[in-house]
Design a protein around this motif. Structure first.
Motif, PDB file in Angstrom:
ATOM      1  N   LEU A   1       0.756  -1.294   0.151  1.00  0.00           N
ATOM      2  CA  LEU A   1      -0.062  -0.144  -0.051  1.00  0.00           C
ATOM      3  C   LEU A   1       0.772   1.243   0.055  1.00  0.00           C
ATOM      4  CD1 LEU A   1      -2.717  -1.126   2.394  1.00  0.00           C
ATOM      5  CD2 LEU A   1      -2.933  -1.029   0.014  1.00  0.00           C
ATOM      6  N   ILE A   2       2.180   1.273   0.348  1.00  0.00           N
ATOM      7  CA  ILE A   2       2.986   2.517   0.791  1.00  0.00           C
ATOM      8  C   ILE A   2       3.791   2.489  -0.667  1.00  0.00           C
ATOM      9  CG2 ILE A   2       5.033   3.374   1.912  1.00  0.00           C
ATOM     10  CD1 ILE A   2       4.085   2.272   4.314  1.00  0.00           C
ATOM     11  N   PHE A   3       4.237   1.460  -1.092  1.00  0.00           N
ATOM     12  CA  PHE A   3       5.206   1.630  -2.143  1.00  0.00           C
ATOM     13  C   PHE A   3       4.537   1.424  -3.535  1.00  0.00           C
ATOM     14  CE2 PHE A   3       8.319   0.199   1.086  1.00  0.00           C
ATOM     15  CZ  PHE A   3       9.299   1.309   0.719  1.00  0.00           C
ATOM     16  N   LEU A   4       3.268   0.779  -3.534  1.00  0.00           N
ATOM     17  CA  LEU A   4       2.698   0.773  -4.911  1.00  0.00           C
ATOM     18  C   LEU A   4       2.419   2.338  -5.541  1.00  0.00           C
ATOM     19  CD1 LEU A   4       1.435  -0.711  -7.167  1.00  0.00           C
ATOM     20  CD2 LEU A   4      -0.701  -0.672  -5.761  1.00  0.00           C
ATOM     21  N   PRO A   5       1.771   3.243  -4.565  1.00  0.00           N
ATOM     22  CA  PRO A   5       1.491   4.522  -5.644  1.00  0.00           C
ATOM     23  C   PRO A   5       2.842   5.252  -5.831  1.00  0.00           C
ATOM     24  CG  PRO A   5       0.913   4.457  -3.060  1.00  0.00           C
ATOM     25  CD  PRO A   5       1.268   3.252  -3.470  1.00  0.00           C
TER      26      PRO A   5
ATOM     27  N   ALA B   1      10.289  -4.083  -9.013  1.00  0.00           N
ATOM     28  CA  ALA B   1       9.801  -3.733  -7.540  1.00  0.00           C
ATOM     29  C   ALA B   1       8.819  -3.913  -7.003  1.00  0.00           C
ATOM     30  CB  ALA B   1      10.396  -2.257  -7.361  1.00  0.00           C
ATOM     31  N   ILE B   2       7.596  -3.886  -7.843  1.00  0.00           N
ATOM     32  CA  ILE B   2       6.198  -4.037  -7.579  1.00  0.00           C
ATOM     33  C   ILE B   2       5.928  -5.509  -7.133  1.00  0.00           C
ATOM     34  CG2 ILE B   2       3.730  -4.032  -8.149  1.00  0.00           C
ATOM     35  CD1 ILE B   2       4.262  -1.251  -9.209  1.00  0.00           C
ATOM     36  N   ILE B   3       6.359  -6.109  -8.321  1.00  0.00           N
ATOM     37  CA  ILE B   3       6.196  -7.728  -8.080  1.00  0.00           C
ATOM     38  C   ILE B   3       7.109  -8.556  -7.245  1.00  0.00           C
ATOM     39  CG2 ILE B   3       7.938  -8.540 -10.075  1.00  0.00           C
ATOM     40  CD1 ILE B   3       5.577  -9.902 -11.323  1.00  0.00           C
ATOM     41  N   ARG B   4       8.095  -7.723  -6.685  1.00  0.00           N
ATOM     42  CA  ARG B   4       8.892  -8.525  -5.533  1.00  0.00           C
ATOM     43  C   ARG B   4       8.463  -8.222  -4.102  1.00  0.00           C
ATOM     44  NH1 ARG B   4      14.552  -6.794  -5.095  1.00  0.00           N
ATOM     45  NH2 ARG B   4      15.072  -8.632  -3.944  1.00  0.00           N
ATOM     46  N   LEU B   5       7.417  -7.258  -4.158  1.00  0.00           N
ATOM     47  CA  LEU B   5       7.042  -7.146  -2.766  1.00  0.00           C
ATOM     48  C   LEU B   5       6.364  -8.237  -2.018  1.00  0.00           C
ATOM     49  CD1 LEU B   5       5.585  -3.360  -3.231  1.00  0.00           C
ATOM     50  CD2 LEU B   5       7.548  -3.946  -2.190  1.00  0.00           C
ATOM     51  N   PRO B   6       5.812  -9.047  -2.891  1.00  0.00           N
ATOM     52  CA  PRO B   6       5.072 -10.222  -1.916  1.00  0.00           C
ATOM     53  C   PRO B   6       5.996 -11.189  -1.337  1.00  0.00           C
ATOM     54  CG  PRO B   6       3.896  -9.979  -4.107  1.00  0.00           C
ATOM     55  CD  PRO B   6       5.166  -8.909  -4.095  1.00  0.00           C
TER      56      PRO B   6
ATOM     57  N   THR C   1      14.112  -2.094  -1.532  1.00  0.00           N
ATOM     58  CA  THR C   1      13.089  -1.451  -1.874  1.00  0.00           C
ATOM     59  C   THR C   1      13.230   0.115  -1.929  1.00  0.00           C
ATOM     60  OG1 THR C   1      11.709  -3.233  -1.014  1.00  0.00           O
ATOM     61  CG2 THR C   1      10.398  -1.097  -1.955  1.00  0.00           C
ATOM     62  N   LEU C   2      13.841   0.566  -1.016  1.00  0.00           N
ATOM     63  CA  LEU C   2      14.100   2.097  -0.666  1.00  0.00           C
ATOM     64  C   LEU C   2      15.431   2.410  -1.769  1.00  0.00           C
ATOM     65  CD1 LEU C   2      14.051   2.604   3.124  1.00  0.00           C
ATOM     66  CD2 LEU C   2      12.451   3.258   1.472  1.00  0.00           C
ATOM     67  N   GLY C   3      16.045   1.398  -2.172  1.00  0.00           N
ATOM     68  CA  GLY C   3      17.238   1.575  -3.099  1.00  0.00           C
ATOM     69  C   GLY C   3      16.763   1.534  -4.473  1.00  0.00           C
ATOM     70  N   SER C   4      15.561   0.843  -4.817  1.00  0.00           N
ATOM     71  CA  SER C   4      14.828   0.977  -6.056  1.00  0.00           C
ATOM     72  C   SER C   4      14.285   2.284  -6.257  1.00  0.00           C
ATOM     73  CB  SER C   4      13.909  -0.092  -6.247  1.00  0.00           C
ATOM     74  OG  SER C   4      14.524  -1.307  -6.384  1.00  0.00           O
ATOM     75  N   VAL C   5      13.634   2.672  -5.113  1.00  0.00           N
ATOM     76  CA  VAL C   5      13.049   4.195  -5.154  1.00  0.00           C
ATOM     77  C   VAL C   5      14.107   5.276  -5.296  1.00  0.00           C
ATOM     78  CG1 VAL C   5      11.577   5.869  -3.381  1.00  0.00           C
ATOM     79  CG2 VAL C   5      11.051   3.444  -3.418  1.00  0.00           C
TER      80      VAL C   5
END
Length: 719
Positions: free
Chosen positions: A355-359, A430-435, A443-447
């Motif tokens: 919910l945080i990283f998707l948007p 990054a989205i498909i790795r979240l699960p 994840t923060l590095g990708s951002v």
């Protein structure tokens, strides 16, 4: 006035223009209603197909007397199974989750009729309006006892009398023995594959398998039971938190988060692709229709850039809104009607991290690709150019979407981890790795990578955007931009002022031809190419005579007008004129030199107000004021040399705006405005002279200090 360099209002107006312009089209509403129309079609299509298929009356001519009744019974069994499957599918949307067990029990123990009654109780309206599928194959007794006698029925010369209605015989399944071997043939005037053929093939296949098993003393029913009771390998995950239902066993709900993440990645891909495509097409259309050039007269290019990003973002969101609504309804339906495992899996997919990283990834991915496509649109001169420029980016986007199947099949793949650090694929990977719950720092590095990439892409794209609009686009404009920005080669008006030009006549001819096209096409390379064609010069001559492009031609035009001012001033009796009259005559000569090309002058003002030409405007004004002061034989060499040219540059700048705004052929308002500005300059010069005279009467501090150091006599002796 706000000190912020971008006007929020103008940006909003540009965004609104793009948004409203698209939502007024039929294509937008077809796209918006597409999901709902697709769902409606998906629901109605099976029923429409079942209604469109005619009832087929067939017969079985079984000369062996062994197979006809068994085949007919197999059809009855298949119809019952199909009806049960249809009822189970219908129950997914009509029977609440808490009543599913009771429905399944009624269907299995009491039969189809009880299941239908159950659905009518839970959803009477839907059950009433949805008709269950019925078999379109009906067996009848053979109307004759040989193929020769049945042939007229197949050809339609004879009809069947069924329930007091005349019907045609659609096919005959002929079963007979030949040389001790059973044969089966299907006769019909319909060449397409018939359901009876499939049914008969399955029957004979099952019969052959049963015969083989019985010969070995085996039973098909017992074989099914044995296979069902065989050992089945269960999958367990030690990292999974044990629950009451299955402990650490991997179930279907554990795979649902990966499927949801894949769907969201595909949704982001569609968002990026649709938004970027609309940005590209919008840019090309507005360039072709000259809309951008009109906007640039009152709007900064950064406002256009940002406004288009925001407008198409809102448009893309509006386009995806139906899919979002459908998805939300799907989640709700899954929670209410689907199996508990499905509902739990969907709830597990929506983690706080998702919910945080998707948007965040949606926003960064759109900005990254949207900026690139805006720049490509600015560089394109036509739809063909746009298609050519878009092809590499489409290939990149297609390559990046490969991470989706990889993420579903191999969520721990090293390739997926690498893709999350690559800017072009990072939003999707990054989205498909979240699960799979990657470390937070990854994840923060990708951002961080995406943020840095977005900043660089926005900067580079804005430069290309401005250059593409100003130069007219095309391959030549890209080469010129690379030569100027990357190779740091200078060209344009500044170099032209001191360098001798051996091809003045050709340049002048090109200028005269271009001035007729500028009101329509602006100061662009397209205008230069049209001028080359009009003057019958070789193709590509614009690169030879004006390598600096339209800006160099603007500078050349102003140099020519300065030359006309010199010639006009040389014809005047300057010795018998006041300074004020001399300056006024020089400014008027400069304004009249524009002649009938006022539209071109307006376009030149807008063109030199843009970033890559912003330094050209002051140079032109300085050269014009310097020409006038030199023409009236001004001998200033001190600070007056600069102040006179600065004040006159301001007069020329404001008077030019008034001149171009005055539609009166006699220019009465513009001349009155000029007289007032010259009066202001003269007042300034008078005040400056008086101030200088008063300052000269004051004691010189240097002389005072010298007297204190050397004495008055010594100072006088030296004097």
């Amino acid at each position: 006035m706000s000190s912020f360099p971008i006007s929020a209002r103008r940006t909003y107006l540009i965004a609104r223009q793009d948004f409203i312009g698209y939502i007024k089209t039929w294509g937008f509403w077809l796209t918006v209603l597409g999901p709902f129309l697709g769902i409606l079609f998906g629901i109605l299509a099976p029923f429409l197909l079942s209604k469109s298929e005619p009832t087929r009356y067939a017969t079985i001519l079984d000369e062996t007397g062994l197979h006809a009744s068994a085949i007919e019974q197999l059809l009855v069994t298949d119809n019952d199974d199909d009806m049960k499957d249809a009822l189970r599918e219908l129950a997914k949307f009509t029977v609440p989750q808490k009543d599913k067990a009771a429905f399944n029990k009624a269907l299995d123990e009491q039969g189809i009729g009880a299941a239908k009654d159950f659905i009518k109780k839970t959803s009477p309206f839907l059950a009433k309006n949805l008709q269950m599928p019925e078999s379109k194959l009906v067996f009848i007794a053979p109307p004759a006892h040989s193929m020769a006698e049945l042939e007229p029925y197949l050809l339609g010369t004879k009809k069947l009398d069924i329930a007091e209605e005349t019907q045609a015989l659609s096919g005959v399944l002929h079963i007979f023995e030949k040389d001790g071997i059973t044969k089966a043939e299907f006769w019909s005037t319909t060449p397409t594959k018939n359901g009876l053929v499939r049914l008969a093939n399955r029957y004979f296949s099952n019969q052959a398998a049963n015969s083989y098993l019985e010969a070995a003393g085996l039973n098909r029913t017992e074989l099914r039971k044995i296979r069902k009771a065989s050992v089945s390998v269960s999958t367990f995950n030690p990292a999974k938190q044990a629950d009451e239902s299955g402990g650490q066993k991997v179930t279907g709900k554990d795979r649902i988060p990966y499927i949801v993440a894949a769907g969201l990645s595909v949704l982001l891909w569609l968002t990026v692709f649709n938004g970027a495509y609309m940005l590209l097409m919008s840019m090309v259309e507005e360039k072709i229709n000259k809309v951008l050039e009109m906007l640039l007269a009152t709007t900064r290019f950064s406002e256009i850039f940002l406004g288009k990003l925001l407008g198409v973002a809102a448009l893309t969101l509006a386009t995806l809104l139906p899919w979002i609504i459908v998805g939300a309804l799907g989640f709700y339906a899954a929670a209410q009607f689907a199996d508990g495992a499905v509902a739990d899996g969907l709830a597990k997919a929506m983690t706080p991290q998702m919910l945080i990283f998707l948007p965040v990834f949606f926003f960064l991915g759109y900005v990254f690709y949207g900026s690139i496509f805006i720049a490509l649109g600015a560089l394109a001169e036509s739809m063909q150019d746009a298609s050519t420029l878009m092809t590499p980016m489409v290939l990149v986007l297609t390559a990046c979407i490969i991470v989706v199947p990889i993420g579903i099949a191999y969520p721990d793949s090293p390739l997926l981890a690498i893709a999350a650090w690559f800017p072009f694929s990072a939003p999707f990977a990054a989205i498909i790795r979240l699960p799979s719950d990657p470390p937070l720092w990854e994840t923060l590095g990708s951002v961080a990578v995406l943020v840095a990439s977005c900043l660089f892409v926005v900067w580079a794209s804005s430069r290309l955007f401005a250059h593409g609009i100003l130069s007219g686009g095309g391959t030549a404009s890209v080469k010129a931009w690379f030569s100027r920005v990357v190779s740091r080669k200078k060209n344009g008006y500044a170099g032209n002022m001191t360098k001798p030009d051996p091809s003045h006549n050709a340049r002048l001819a090109l200028l005269k031809a271009a001035l007729t096209h500028v009101p329509f096409d602006g100061w662009t390379r397209k205008t230069l190419k049209q001028a080359v064609r009009d003057t019958d010069l070789p193709t590509g001559a614009e690169e030879l005579y004006f390598p600096g492009g339209p800006l160099e031609m603007i500078g050349f035009w102003n140099t020519e007008m300065d030359g006309q001012v010199k010639q006009h001033m040389a014809e005047l009796d300057l010795d018998n004129m006041r300074i004020r009259d001399k300056v006024t005559a020089g400014v008027l000569a400069r304004l009249y030199a524009i002649g009938p090309f006022e539209d071109a002058a307006r376009r030149a003002l807008a063109r030199t107000a843009l970033p890559d030409g912003i330094s050209l405007g002051p140079k032109i004004l300085w050269a014009a004021s310097d020409t006038i002061w030199r023409a009236i034989n001004d001998q200033s060499t001190d600070i007056n040399y600069y102040t006179k040219r600065m004040t006159l540059s301001a007069v020329i700048s404001t008077s030019l705006a008034a001149w171009l705004a005055d539609t009166d052929p006699q220019k009465h308002k513009a001349r009155t405005f000029l007289d007032a500005r010259i009066g202001n300059v003269m007042q300034f010069e008078t005040a400056k002279f008086k101030t200088k005279k008063r300052l000269s009467a004051l004691p010189n501090p240097i002389e005072i200090l010298g007297g204190l150091r050397y004495g008055t006599k010594r100072r006088k002796r030296r004097g």
